[in-house]
Design a protein around this motif. Structure first.
Motif, PDB file in Angstrom:
ATOM      1  N   THR A 116     -49.347  22.003  -6.369  1.00  0.00           N
ATOM      2  CA  THR A 116     -48.334  22.538  -5.465  1.00  0.00           C
ATOM      3  C   THR A 116     -46.988  22.498  -6.177  1.00  0.00           C
ATOM      4  O   THR A 116     -46.561  21.437  -6.634  1.00  0.00           O
ATOM      5  CB  THR A 116     -48.268  21.719  -4.166  1.00  0.00           C
ATOM      6  OG1 THR A 116     -49.529  21.790  -3.494  1.00  0.00           O
ATOM      7  CG2 THR A 116     -47.193  22.276  -3.244  1.00  0.00           C
ATOM      8  N   GLU A 120     -48.698  27.489  -4.592  1.00  0.00           N
ATOM      9  CA  GLU A 120     -49.774  26.764  -5.251  1.00  0.00           C
ATOM     10  C   GLU A 120     -50.171  27.485  -6.536  1.00  0.00           C
ATOM     11  O   GLU A 120     -50.132  28.712  -6.621  1.00  0.00           O
ATOM     12  CB  GLU A 120     -50.978  26.599  -4.320  1.00  0.00           C
ATOM     13  CG  GLU A 120     -50.674  25.689  -3.138  1.00  0.00           C
ATOM     14  CD  GLU A 120     -51.917  25.207  -2.422  1.00  0.00           C
ATOM     15  OE1 GLU A 120     -53.032  25.551  -2.880  1.00  0.00           O
ATOM     16  OE2 GLU A 120     -51.785  24.492  -1.414  1.00  0.00           O
ATOM     17  N   THR A 126     -43.000  23.036  -5.892  1.00  0.00           N
ATOM     18  CA  THR A 126     -41.898  23.095  -4.931  1.00  0.00           C
ATOM     19  C   THR A 126     -40.544  23.265  -5.597  1.00  0.00           C
ATOM     20  O   THR A 126     -39.556  23.500  -4.905  1.00  0.00           O
ATOM     21  CB  THR A 126     -41.873  21.813  -4.078  1.00  0.00           C
ATOM     22  OG1 THR A 126     -41.762  20.674  -4.943  1.00  0.00           O
ATOM     23  CG2 THR A 126     -43.147  21.700  -3.252  1.00  0.00           C
ATOM     24  N   SER A 147     -42.943  26.454  -0.964  1.00  0.00           N
ATOM     25  CA  SER A 147     -43.886  25.992  -1.981  1.00  0.00           C
ATOM     26  C   SER A 147     -44.822  27.130  -2.360  1.00  0.00           C
ATOM     27  O   SER A 147     -45.039  28.070  -1.591  1.00  0.00           O
ATOM     28  CB  SER A 147     -44.705  24.788  -1.481  1.00  0.00           C
ATOM     29  OG  SER A 147     -45.515  25.157  -0.380  1.00  0.00           O
TER      30      SER A 147
END
Length: 503
Positions: A170, A149, A172, A147
């Protein structure tokens, strides 16, 4: 155009790098791979020092040459995973090109203890490819990290939320489309209420500081900034650099644009900000000793990376393929698409959707961008786009009437909705929103800003007999505060005409 090749391979014979338009998906700004007709079947001439049958290695683009030794040292060091020119030479070899992903992203997965997790801030003028660079960088990091941010500080061109927000999200999954295709709920979001902070820069910094406080420094962070980098906008950028203290600064620059100096650590340390002072140069004392200069600016030790976009009309405002207001409207439409059924079928208009009923004394009201008399507050709220927020204070109305706030709070925004109607007899708001009920129980404040509902949502309602709600041609424009919808006369109808719905 064929798809971009894997990063670890060189272009095969018959493919060469040529300038690409801004916003090309999956391709670094300024470069794309295009087939050369007949290139694969053409053999290079024989040379004495190599066999005639051996194919010539494809020539690298001029901007993809390796920087000279030492170009990545010091202030102009290179972001892990990218190469660029020296920080002090903005006119030479400034394009970032992909490196080998395993070796490049490895420092991000296991950074040195003294460096910590990278915080990358991307800045530069409008229409220089900042958003495309951010997507490219996030996708590159996601090749090796679970991940990443992303902090959105550009309230006019948001990536994961409707416009007018400062948010921390976030990421992913790879970003493969424009913003309206991947609207998602962020970790932290504040509704600023406007698409420009020019008239309220102090509150903008407070909002950025509030959102940044939620970053836990466990994964890399990519920060997007506004394209306002002239005058007070550049001073505001200096304040952001001192507030966020990034480890890497990516400066998007163009060759003929001289208003923005290289943001080296020394320049950021000495230059004044809008609300902070630059540190004064050291002065020599009477005894020959050097005394440190005064000032309230921190000493950021970031690494600077230059990126020079090469697509046509780079850095020229108003030359984007799609105007920013169109992208903002499509982001709102993408968010409201969550109100529709996931099954394929006809799109339901606003009057066919069931709203929530909210009592007047259950939520507080605040108009962000202007002053509205209390007697006219319901006219302003009706048929408006509102932020569904939560403030720490408990809402206690003295009566059944609306609860009005005197100041704009800096608080969490849990989502957005449309006030479809105001029922004065029962003292209820009728709100349409895709926010789930478990989050709606936490909402105790409605913030109304200058972000408007796209007109196509109101005009395009099907199945209405008689006049369409909130749409009329018989209106008295002499009333104070009234006005027509502004038409964008600089748009080309043939190029931007599209059927608008909120799916």
């Amino acid at each position: 155009m064929p798809p971009a090749l894997p990063l670890r391979r060189r272009p095969p014979p018959g493919l060469r790098r040529v300038p690409a338009p801004a916003g090309a998906a999956g391709v670094l700004p300024g470069h794309a791979l295009r087939a050369v007709p007949g290139g694969a079947a053409r053999r290079p001439p024989a040379r004495r020092h190599r066999p005639a049958a051996a194919p010539r290695r494809p020539r690298r683009h001029a901007s993809a040459r390796r920087p000279p030794p030492g170009a990545g040292d010091g202030d102009g060091a290179v972001l892990p995973g990218l190469r660029a020119g020296a920080a002090g030479a903005p006119g030479h070899a400034g394009d970032a090109v992909p490196a080998e992903p395993p070796a490049a992203v490895a420092p991000l997965r296991a950074p040195a203890e003294d460096e910590g997790v990278p915080v990358v801030l991307v800045c530069g003028p409008k229409n220089t490819g900042k958003s495309t660079f951010n997507r490219y960088l996030i996708n590159l990091l996601l090749n090796r990290l679970p991940s990443v941010e992303y902090m959105e500080c550009d309230i006019g061109q948001t990536e994961f939320t409707p416009p007018g927000c400062v948010s921390l999200s976030t990421v992913t999954e790879p970003i493969l489309g424009p913003p309206f295709t991947h609207q998602q709920a962020p970790l932290k979001m504040v509704y600023f209420g406007q698409t420009s902070c020019e008239h309220d820069t102090e509150r903008y910094l407070d909002v950025v500081k509030y959102v940044f406080s939620s970053y836990k420094k466990e994964v890399p962070l990519v920060i997007n900034t506004m394209g306002w980098v002239k005058g007070e906008g550049l001073l505001l950028l200096m304040d952001l650099l001192r507030l966020l203290s990034p480890s890497h600064v990516v400066q998007m620059d163009v060759y003929d644009w001289k208003a923005m100096a290289p943001l080296t650590p020394e320049h950021v340390q000495l230059a004044p900000g809008l609300y902070t002072k630059g540190r004064q140069p050291a002065r020599r004392g009477p005894a020959g000793s050097w005394a440190a200069g005064e000032g309230d600016a921190a000493a950021p030790e970031h690494k600077l990376l230059y990126v020079h976009p090469e697509f046509p009309r780079a850095g020229v405002a108003g030359e984007a393929r799609v105007h920013s207001s169109i992208l903002r409207d499509m982001a709102i439409l993408g968010y409201l698409g969550q109100l529709q059924s996931p099954d394929l079928g006809a799109v339901l208009p606003l009057h066919s959707l069931v709203p929530y009923q909210v009592p007047f004394n259950a939520v507080a009201l605040r108009v962000i961008h202007t002053d509205v008399a209390p007697t006219n507050i319901m006219y302003a709220v009706n048929a408006s786009w509102v932020g569904l927020c939560r403030i720490p204070e408990e809402i206690r109305g003295q009566s059944d009437g609306p609860v009005l706030l005197t100041q704009t709070p800096v608080c969490d925004c849990l989502g957005f909705g449309i006030v479809r109607g105001v029922e004065m007899e029962r003292k209820l708001y009728h709100v349409l929103t895709p926010v789930p009920p478990e989050k709606l129980r936490l909402v105790n404040c409605l913030l109304l800003g200058s972000v408007a509902i796209p007109s196509c949502i109101l005009v395009g309602q099907q199945g209405v007999e008689g006049e369409i709600p909130y749409v009329t041609s018989d209106y008295n424009y002499s009333i104070l505060g009234s006005g027509k919808l502004k038409k964008k006369k600089h748009f080309k109808k043939r190029e931007y005409a599209f059927e608008c719905d909120y799916t």
